[in-house]
Design an enzyme around this catalytic site. Structure first.
Site, PDB file in Angstrom:
ATOM      1  N   ARG A   1       0.824  -1.202   0.000  1.00 20.05           N
ATOM      2  CA  ARG A   1       0.000   0.000   0.000  1.00 20.05           C
ATOM      3  C   ARG A   1       0.865   1.263   0.000  1.00 20.05           C
ATOM      4  NH1 ARG A   1      -4.789  -1.927   0.301  1.00 20.05           N
ATOM      5  NH2 ARG A   1      -5.103  -3.821   1.521  1.00 20.05           N
ATOM      6  N   ASP A   2       0.430   2.247  -0.783  1.00 22.63           N
ATOM      7  CA  ASP A   2       1.121   3.534  -0.790  1.00 22.63           C
ATOM      8  C   ASP A   2       0.913   4.211   0.563  1.00 22.63           C
ATOM      9  OD1 ASP A   2       2.060   5.622  -3.326  1.00 22.63           O
ATOM     10  OD2 ASP A   2       1.674   6.466  -1.340  1.00 22.63           O
TER      11      ASP A   2
ATOM     12  N   ASN B   1       4.568   6.818 -13.352  1.00 20.98           N
ATOM     13  CA  ASN B   1       5.150   8.152 -13.499  1.00 20.98           C
ATOM     14  C   ASN B   1       6.592   8.026 -13.970  1.00 20.98           C
ATOM     15  OD1 ASN B   1       2.871   9.626 -12.633  1.00 20.98           O
ATOM     16  ND2 ASN B   1       3.387   9.251 -10.486  1.00 20.98           N
TER      17      ASN B   1
ATOM     18  N   HIS C   1       7.740   1.603 -10.696  1.00 23.47           N
ATOM     19  CA  HIS C   1       6.598   1.098  -9.936  1.00 23.47           C
ATOM     20  C   HIS C   1       5.307   1.484 -10.624  1.00 23.47           C
ATOM     21  CE1 HIS C   1       7.817   5.064  -8.472  1.00 23.47           C
ATOM     22  NE2 HIS C   1       6.518   5.318  -8.287  1.00 23.47           N
TER      23      HIS C   1
HETATM   24  P1  5GP Z   1       6.107   8.390  -7.670  1.00 26.90           P
HETATM   25  O1  5GP Z   1       5.787   9.819  -7.328  1.00 26.90           O
HETATM   26  O2  5GP Z   1       7.601   8.138  -7.738  1.00 26.90           O
HETATM   27  O3  5GP Z   1       5.381   7.896  -8.888  1.00 26.90           O
HETATM   28  O4  5GP Z   1       5.506   7.532  -6.500  1.00 26.90           O
HETATM   29  C1  5GP Z   1       6.198   7.200  -5.339  1.00 26.90           C
HETATM   30  C2  5GP Z   1       5.174   6.778  -4.336  1.00 26.90           C
HETATM   31  O5  5GP Z   1       5.823   6.127  -3.290  1.00 26.90           O
HETATM   32  C3  5GP Z   1       4.382   7.940  -3.727  1.00 26.90           C
HETATM   33  O6  5GP Z   1       3.005   7.802  -4.026  1.00 26.90           O
HETATM   34  C4  5GP Z   1       4.682   7.848  -2.233  1.00 26.90           C
HETATM   35  O7  5GP Z   1       3.576   8.132  -1.432  1.00 26.90           O
HETATM   36  C5  5GP Z   1       5.157   6.415  -2.096  1.00 26.90           C
HETATM   37  N1  5GP Z   1       6.105   6.209  -1.014  1.00 26.90           N
HETATM   38  C6  5GP Z   1       7.250   6.936  -0.786  1.00 26.90           C
HETATM   39  N2  5GP Z   1       7.899   6.457   0.290  1.00 26.90           N
HETATM   40  C7  5GP Z   1       7.150   5.419   0.761  1.00 26.90           C
HETATM   41  C8  5GP Z   1       7.312   4.527   1.870  1.00 26.90           C
HETATM   42  O8  5GP Z   1       8.267   4.591   2.649  1.00 26.90           O
HETATM   43  N3  5GP Z   1       6.351   3.573   2.044  1.00 26.90           N
HETATM   44  C9  5GP Z   1       5.275   3.465   1.185  1.00 26.90           C
HETATM   45  N4  5GP Z   1       4.387   2.479   1.459  1.00 26.90           N
HETATM   46  N5  5GP Z   1       5.107   4.284   0.138  1.00 26.90           N
HETATM   47  C10 5GP Z   1       6.028   5.257  -0.075  1.00 26.90           C
END
Ligand code: 5GP
Length: 117
Positions: free
Chosen positions: A31-32, A89, A102
């Site tokens: 989960r995010d 992204n 991801h």
């Molecule tokens: P991006 O912006 O790179 O597409 O998405 C990265 C995602 O990783 C973000 O939605 C952010 O909330 C999530 N994220 C960043 N650090 C952590 C973490 O330590 N644990 C979890 N579960 N999600 C994270």
């Protein structure tokens, strides 16, 4: 691929806690921490590539595994029939913050339009 480890490898290795939704030999889903929808799960390949293009170039089979894992997550979360969105992204204008490719799996409610906000 850069040498810098990201937070996602630390999650996969169990060094940082996360709510794991699904995992198999090649992928890992959790989960995010900052959900943008009722259901918001991240699906990552265990092996790190910087972004979608690098993953596709290096290992198309692994990309297919990530997509199949997204489908499994949707089934597990009960949103496979109601519909869901898969987002990768890539770099600055898209807001990529973690450089370990991801998929965001979003759903569980009607999603807004996407693009410019
Ligand atoms: P991006 O912006 O790179 O597409 O998405 C990265 C995602 O990783 C973000 O939605 C952010 O909330 C999530 N994220 C960043 N650090 C952590 C973490 O330590 N644990 C979890 N579960 N999600 C994270």
């Amino acid at each position: 691929m850069s040498d810098a480890e990201t937070v996602f490898e630390r999650i996969i290795n169990g060094e940082i806690p996360a709510q794991v939704v699904y995992q198999d030999e090649r992928t890992f889903a959790f989960r995010d921490v900052n959900p943008q929808a009722e259901v918001h799960v991240l699906v990552v390949p265990r092996v790190r590539y910087r972004n979608l293009a690098e993953l596709a170039e290096a290992d198309g089979g692994l990309l297919a595994d990530v997509v199949k894992a997204c489908r499994r997550v949707a089934e597990i979360e009960g949103i496979a029939e109601s519909g869901y969105r898969v987002v990768f992204n890539t770099d600055g204008d898209a807001g990529q913050t973690v450089f370990h490719v991801h998929a965001h799996v979003l759903g569980g409610e009607p999603l807004g339009s996407f693009g410019r906000s």
